[in-house]
Scaffold this motif. Sequence first.
Motif, PDB file in Angstrom:
ATOM      1  N   THR A 211      -3.492   5.990  -9.313  1.00 59.42           N
ATOM      2  CA  THR A 211      -4.009   6.435 -10.755  1.00 59.42           C
ATOM      3  C   THR A 211      -2.950   7.377 -11.133  1.00 59.42           C
ATOM      4  O   THR A 211      -2.272   8.150 -10.255  1.00 59.42           O
ATOM      5  CB  THR A 211      -5.261   6.799 -10.849  1.00 59.42           C
ATOM      6  OG1 THR A 211      -5.457   7.759 -10.255  1.00 59.42           O
ATOM      7  CG2 THR A 211      -6.330   5.386 -10.626  1.00 59.42           C
TER       8      THR A 211
ATOM      9  N   SER B 166       0.953  -1.140   0.097  1.00 61.53           N
ATOM     10  CA  SER B 166      -0.152   0.050   0.037  1.00 61.53           C
ATOM     11  C   SER B 166       1.060   1.334   0.095  1.00 61.53           C
ATOM     12  O   SER B 166       2.060   1.090   0.116  1.00 61.53           O
ATOM     13  CB  SER B 166      -0.762  -0.029   1.290  1.00 61.53           C
ATOM     14  OG  SER B 166      -0.109  -0.131   2.472  1.00 61.53           O
TER      15      SER B 166
ATOM     16  N   PRO C 173      -4.212   0.698  -1.168  1.00 56.88           N
ATOM     17  CA  PRO C 173      -3.674  -0.421  -1.935  1.00 56.88           C
ATOM     18  C   PRO C 173      -2.815   0.101  -3.170  1.00 56.88           C
ATOM     19  O   PRO C 173      -3.460   0.933  -3.914  1.00 56.88           O
ATOM     20  CB  PRO C 173      -4.591  -1.561  -2.323  1.00 56.88           C
ATOM     21  CG  PRO C 173      -5.764  -1.215  -1.567  1.00 56.88           C
ATOM     22  CD  PRO C 173      -5.731   0.447  -1.222  1.00 56.88           C
ATOM     23  N   ASN C 174      -1.822  -0.355  -3.717  1.00 56.46           N
ATOM     24  CA  ASN C 174      -0.872   0.089  -4.892  1.00 56.46           C
ATOM     25  C   ASN C 174      -1.982  -0.093  -5.957  1.00 56.46           C
ATOM     26  O   ASN C 174      -1.837   0.707  -6.973  1.00 56.46           O
ATOM     27  CB  ASN C 174       0.254  -0.619  -5.115  1.00 56.46           C
ATOM     28  CG  ASN C 174       1.482  -0.258  -4.082  1.00 56.46           C
ATOM     29  OD1 ASN C 174       1.136   0.951  -3.202  1.00 56.46           O
ATOM     30  ND2 ASN C 174       2.449  -0.813  -3.953  1.00 56.46           N
ATOM     31  N   GLU C 175      -2.633  -1.115  -6.067  1.00 55.88           N
ATOM     32  CA  GLU C 175      -3.567  -1.374  -7.295  1.00 55.88           C
ATOM     33  C   GLU C 175      -4.364  -0.497  -7.669  1.00 55.88           C
ATOM     34  O   GLU C 175      -5.009   0.010  -9.000  1.00 55.88           O
ATOM     35  CB  GLU C 175      -4.136  -2.750  -6.993  1.00 55.88           C
ATOM     36  CG  GLU C 175      -3.472  -3.960  -6.974  1.00 55.88           C
ATOM     37  CD  GLU C 175      -3.108  -4.092  -5.517  1.00 55.88           C
ATOM     38  OE1 GLU C 175      -4.019  -3.956  -4.394  1.00 55.88           O
ATOM     39  OE2 GLU C 175      -2.096  -4.397  -5.308  1.00 55.88           O
ATOM     40  N   GLU C 176      -4.920   0.562  -6.577  1.00 50.82           N
ATOM     41  CA  GLU C 176      -5.967   1.780  -6.618  1.00 50.82           C
ATOM     42  C   GLU C 176      -5.297   2.983  -7.195  1.00 50.82           C
ATOM     43  O   GLU C 176      -5.867   4.174  -7.253  1.00 50.82           O
ATOM     44  CB  GLU C 176      -6.378   1.791  -5.363  1.00 50.82           C
ATOM     45  CG  GLU C 176      -7.478   0.879  -4.889  1.00 50.82           C
ATOM     46  CD  GLU C 176      -8.370   1.059  -3.694  1.00 50.82           C
ATOM     47  OE1 GLU C 176      -8.537   2.110  -3.335  1.00 50.82           O
ATOM     48  OE2 GLU C 176      -8.719  -0.015  -3.192  1.00 50.82           O
TER      49      GLU C 176
ATOM     50  N   GLY D 121       1.412   0.123 -13.420  1.00 48.62           N
ATOM     51  CA  GLY D 121       1.434  -1.042 -13.928  1.00 48.62           C
ATOM     52  C   GLY D 121       2.451  -1.327 -15.108  1.00 48.62           C
ATOM     53  O   GLY D 121       3.665  -1.096 -14.918  1.00 48.62           O
TER      54      GLY D 121
END
Length: 194
Positions: free
Chosen positions: A96, A78, A91-94, A175
């Motif tokens: 942008t 995160s 979290p890193n996935e969120e 990503g």
Amino acid sequence: NSGFFKLFFAQFKDFMTILLIVAAAVSGLIAFLSKDKNDLTDTFIILAIIFLNAVVGTVQQYRADKAIENLKKLSASSCKVRREGKEFVIPNEELTVGDIVLLEEGDVIPADCRIIECNSLTCDESALTGESVGVEKSEGRIRGNNVALGAMTNTLFGSTFVVRGNASAVVTAVGMQTEMGKIARMLQCGKQGR
């Protein structure tokens, strides 16, 4: 703790432990039939070894499981961001493009970013550039075209980490669009091309 007892009883499934249990049973049977106290001593010694082995094995397995659990928590990455003037941990996935990330010593950089401001910032970029020496970073503008990654002192790269200092930076790529993602894509294409 039922998990601890499960680990303890799992120690008795090992082939060598089963062999020792059989040896203790045979030794105990011989001691019972012969009424020899020396054989009974052997039985107790074997049982003590089995028990001690089970305790040590359980403690080691328990510690290993805890260490793996802690590593999983660390890998569930995160980062701290500033959105609309407020700080959040997401979290890193969120993450942008355009998010402002707040980084400090020890943080893994979650995405490629351009530095807005920094204080004595040094990053380890060895995973990306192979350079083992920390790279000093600054918010200054880089002049020129086709600047090498190692010379991009105003840019932070995903999957590298902060060795010293702190910074706020705007996310420019996430990503597979990051420099590390491009390398991963090239490696993937190389494997498929074979």
